[in-house]
Design an enzyme around this catalytic site. Structure first.
Site, PDB file in Angstrom:
ATOM      1  N   ASP A  12       0.755  -1.325  -0.159  1.00 46.47           N
ATOM      2  CA  ASP A  12      -0.064  -0.089   0.134  1.00 46.47           C
ATOM      3  C   ASP A  12       0.995   1.151   0.117  1.00 46.47           C
ATOM      4  OD1 ASP A  12       1.103  -0.452   2.614  1.00 46.47           O
ATOM      5  OD2 ASP A  12      -0.901   0.364   3.550  1.00 46.47           O
ATOM      6  N   ASP A  17       7.114   1.842   2.602  1.00 51.29           N
ATOM      7  CA  ASP A  17       6.853   0.875   1.568  1.00 51.29           C
ATOM      8  C   ASP A  17       7.919   1.208   0.510  1.00 51.29           C
ATOM      9  OD1 ASP A  17       4.095   1.326   2.761  1.00 51.29           O
ATOM     10  OD2 ASP A  17       3.854  -0.457   1.776  1.00 51.29           O
ATOM     11  N   ASP A 244       8.093  -1.565   7.149  1.00 53.81           N
ATOM     12  CA  ASP A 244       8.242  -2.329   5.763  1.00 53.81           C
ATOM     13  C   ASP A 244       9.965  -2.561   5.327  1.00 53.81           C
ATOM     14  OD1 ASP A 244       5.590  -2.468   5.678  1.00 53.81           O
ATOM     15  OD2 ASP A 244       5.402  -0.684   4.294  1.00 53.81           O
TER      16      ASP A 244
HETATM   17  C1  BDR Z   1       2.569  -0.472   8.694  1.00 58.49           C
HETATM   18  O1  BDR Z   1       1.498   0.419   8.466  1.00 58.49           O
HETATM   19  C2  BDR Z   1       1.739   1.291   7.489  1.00 58.49           C
HETATM   20  O2  BDR Z   1       1.543   2.478   7.966  1.00 58.49           O
HETATM   21  C3  BDR Z   1       3.142   1.108   7.372  1.00 58.49           C
HETATM   22  O3  BDR Z   1       3.547   1.457   5.835  1.00 58.49           O
HETATM   23  C4  BDR Z   1       3.587  -0.236   7.336  1.00 58.49           C
HETATM   24  O4  BDR Z   1       3.118  -1.224   6.547  1.00 58.49           O
HETATM   25  C5  BDR Z   1       3.042  -0.220   9.877  1.00 58.49           C
HETATM   26  O5  BDR Z   1       2.304  -0.621  11.012  1.00 58.49           O
HETATM   27 CA    CA Z   2       2.997  -0.331   4.233  1.00 61.04          CA
END
Ligand code: BDR
Ligand code: CA
Length: 313
Positions: A12, A17, A244
């Site tokens: 996402d 990410d 991530d």
């Molecule tokens: C996860 O939530 C998202 O905000 C970040 O990209 C990560 O995948 C961390 O809790």
């Molecule tokens: Ca993420």
């Protein structure tokens, strides 16, 4: 050189990410056979643009990026734009419009990759598990063909970052988590506890990394602008954390983990105060067989080594 390991990444795409994707893009021992995008941190169209922009910054137009699910299985979409910025990339003015994803749906691409690389595919999930649950539902043999699934999600200490006990990716689509936990997929969780203990980048470290001076170094640090504020004010960390990226580093390099346990996990799907909590049976109370591996501790310096290797060029 040994043959390259096939990876499929589900994301996402927002600020952390993007760094995880950059880490994978930089490896010449990994063959990224596809990227599926899911709604989570930001709505699907934003996440797609962020993934496509990151692919461009990393010079990897050869890797296909597909649109996946635009909403969770049951709940309405709840985003984390207060964490990552309205555009998901720190609102620093990046040109995040006008790029076109590859043809086809991310879930179809994931299922096809599991067939093309039967028994050899590593799936890395960096967002809500909606696309993975859809793949499980669509193809009864999907789970049996995947070698390994590294999930960024949950928290082995049961401390949450979206409510008191839930991690964001699990909270967005707990019904998808349920499907995935019940699927027989070979799951390996890297939770938010690992991120906030072993993947925090304090300001001096951020400055040192940015001083590498490459476009990628500046990109990876600058897009954390809003996350850094959220971490200071809400999650009370000494810097910004990188959930991530440390999950991706572990997917690439087992040695990033210093302790891994086999545990039984279940998820809270009701829309109350514990929505999305993944309950890990640390003491074996349920007497149920483990359904996942869980990283319990990780090596900060080894993780930083992966980050440095990525941003150096
Ligand atoms: C996860 O939530 C998202 O905000 C970040 O990209 C990560 O995948 C961390 O809790
Ligand atoms: Ca993420």
């Amino acid at each position: 050189m040994a043959s390259r390991r096939p990876f499929f990444i589900d994301t996402d795409t927002a600020s952390d990410d993007a760094v995880a994707l950059a880490i994978a893009f930089a490896r010449d021992d990994i063959d990224i056979v596809g990227i599926s995008v899911v709604a989570g941190n930001v709505p699907l169209d934003f996440a797609l643009q962020n993934a496509l922009y990151t692919r461009e910054v990393c010079g990897r137009a050869d890797v296909p990026v597909y649109a996946g699910a635009d909403r969770p299985l049951v709940f309405p979409l709840g985003t984390a734009q207060h964490v990552h910025g309205n555009d998901g990339m720190g609102d620093i003015g990046l040109p995040l419009t006008g790029r076109t994803p590859d043809d086809g749906h991310g879930v179809d691409a994931l299922i096809q990759a599991s067939k093309d690389f039967d028994g050899a595919l590593t799936l890395v999930t960096l967002g809500p598990l909606t696309n993975i649950a859809l793949a499980v539902g669509r193809d009864p043999l999907f789970a049996s063909r995947v070698q390994r699934v590294v999930v960024m999600g949950a928290a082995a200490d049961h401390v949450g970052n979206v409510n008191p006990v839930a991690e964001f990716n699990m909270w967005v689509d707990p019904h998808a988590v349920q499907v995935v936990l019940d699927s027989g997929l070979p799951l390996e969780f890297v939770g938010w506890d690992i991120s906030r203990r072993d993947a925090v980048i304090v300001p001096s470290e951020a400055a040192r990394l940015r001083a590498f001076g490459t476009p990628l170094a500046e990109f990876c640090i600058d897009i954390q602008r809003i996350v850094a504020e959220f971490c200071a004010n809400d999650t009370k960390l000494a810097g910004f954390d990188m959930p991530d990226p440390i999950a991706m580093a572990y997917a690439i390099d087992h040695e990033v983990a210093t302790e891994v346990r086999d545990l039984h996990l279940e998820v809270e799907c009701s829309d109350g105060p514990t929505r999305g909590m993944v309950v890990m049976d640390l003491l074996g109370f349920t007497r149920r067989a483990p359904n996942a591996k869980v990283v319990m501790h990780a090596d900060h310096d080894r993780f930083i080594g992966h980050l440095e290797a990525t941003i150096r060029n």
